[in-house]
Design a protein around this motif. Sequence first.
Motif, short mmCIF file in Angstrom:
data_model
loop_
_atom_site.label_atom_id
_atom_site.label_comp_id
_atom_site.label_asym_id
_atom_site.label_seq_id
_atom_site.Cartn_x
_atom_site.Cartn_y
_atom_site.Cartn_z
N TYR A 206 -2.18 17.90 -4.16
CA TYR A 206 -0.72 17.57 -4.17
C TYR A 206 -0.40 16.79 -3.02
N ARG B 14 -0.16 12.81 -3.46
CA ARG B 14 0.99 12.68 -4.50
C ARG B 14 2.54 12.65 -3.94
N ILE B 15 2.59 13.77 -3.03
CA ILE B 15 3.87 14.20 -2.43
C ILE B 15 4.24 12.94 -1.46
N TRP C 162 2.76 8.83 -3.14
CA TRP C 162 2.67 8.44 -4.38
C TRP C 162 2.23 6.83 -4.82
N ARG C 163 1.25 6.88 -5.51
CA ARG C 163 0.57 5.49 -5.78
C ARG C 163 0.54 4.78 -4.58
N GLN D 297 7.60 11.11 -1.09
CA GLN D 297 8.69 11.67 -2.00
C GLN D 297 9.14 12.75 -1.17
N GLN E 146 7.63 14.45 -7.81
CA GLN E 146 6.80 14.52 -8.93
C GLN E 146 5.36 14.79 -8.64
N LEU E 147 4.57 15.41 -9.27
CA LEU E 147 3.03 15.60 -9.02
C LEU E 147 2.17 15.04 -10.02
N ASP F 162 0.58 13.21 -12.87
CA ASP F 162 0.71 11.66 -12.94
C ASP F 162 -0.37 11.25 -14.31
N ASN G 72 6.44 19.23 -11.09
CA ASN G 72 7.22 18.93 -10.16
C ASN G 72 7.96 19.88 -9.51
#
Length: 321
Positions: free
Chosen positions: A101, A104-105, A108-109, A114, A134-135, A137, A153
């Motif tokens: 997680y 991603r938190i 992200w990308r 976030q 959002q988690l 993907d 999310n």
Amino acid sequence: MITLTATSANELFTAVCGQVLEQGHRTSPRGQLTKEILGAHLTLTNPRQRFVAVPPARLLNPAFAVAEVLWILAGSDEPWIFDFNRNLAQYADDGRLRGAYGPRIRLWRGEIDQLTGVRELLRHDPDSRQAVIQLYDPQLDTQGNRDVPCTLNYRFFVRAGQLHMHTTMRSNDVWLGLPYDLFAATILHELMAGWLDVDLGSYHHHVDSLHLYAHDWDGAAEVARTPTAASTAMPPLVAPPDDLTRFLGAVIAGEAPMDADPIWHAMGQVLESYRRWNSGDRTSATALADSLDGDLGVHLHAWYEHLTARTHVTSTKAAIR
Ligand SMILES: O=c1ccn([C@H]2C[C@H](O)[C@@H](COP(=O)(O)O)O2)c(=O)[nH]1
């Protein structure tokens, strides 16, 4: 569908064990038999009462609970987390958990933090309905990796001076996953409330498939039979500085100063104690656990006793064979 509300994680966990055993339908994803309820809304009215401990049926490893949330919040997918839970390594591809997680938190990308985004959004518009982390993907999570995030999310709402948090999980294992997921999410909840300088509201845990694997049915039945003591409340978390990454680096390394941040300091000491335990220095690991103020040290001590008893049973069985 179930809807359950409790003050503490212990009460919620006990009620969930009973309900899933009673009402769950049998289903076998990947050939593993489970009892499953589709659609659950679990509400924790005091998110500080976050630690599940129902001895002797279910004990948690507090060092893993703490390590996991620090690992997530620091944005890490590094394998040091396996030192705190060896079972996780089976979900890794090329030594890394692809569904971690943290990255991603926090990135992200490769671009968006976030956590900072939600904090800044709610500082500027506290009534916003757009505070989402959002988690899941689809670009990453349809590649056949072993680890696909169970949490889709997190959402945050400031209402009447309180921060409420909602989480949606597509899949949640009541026995192994739920207690640790509640711990991690409610730390994130409280951290955000501290940053926004508002009171801690309710924590809402929405799950699509809430399930118990067949090998945990006996344990869950024992939990459901055990008179439930409410989890005690952890002391309020001191809001960390905005520069979270540097701060958490110090906590994880055991360098967060006690006088400024007693709870974060204690979390660092829990990790340090467990490292000592893993390195074989059990006396000093236990002494450090016992020196900690508050319940984390008590739970860690109980976990060490549990590990010692388990080792004893295993070696006795080996000697009999
Ligand atoms: O944070 C997590 C991560 C995983 N799981 C559990 C749910 C499922 O039992 C299993 C993942 O399997 P699938 O849902 O991907 O099939 O792991 C959790 O409970 N919480």
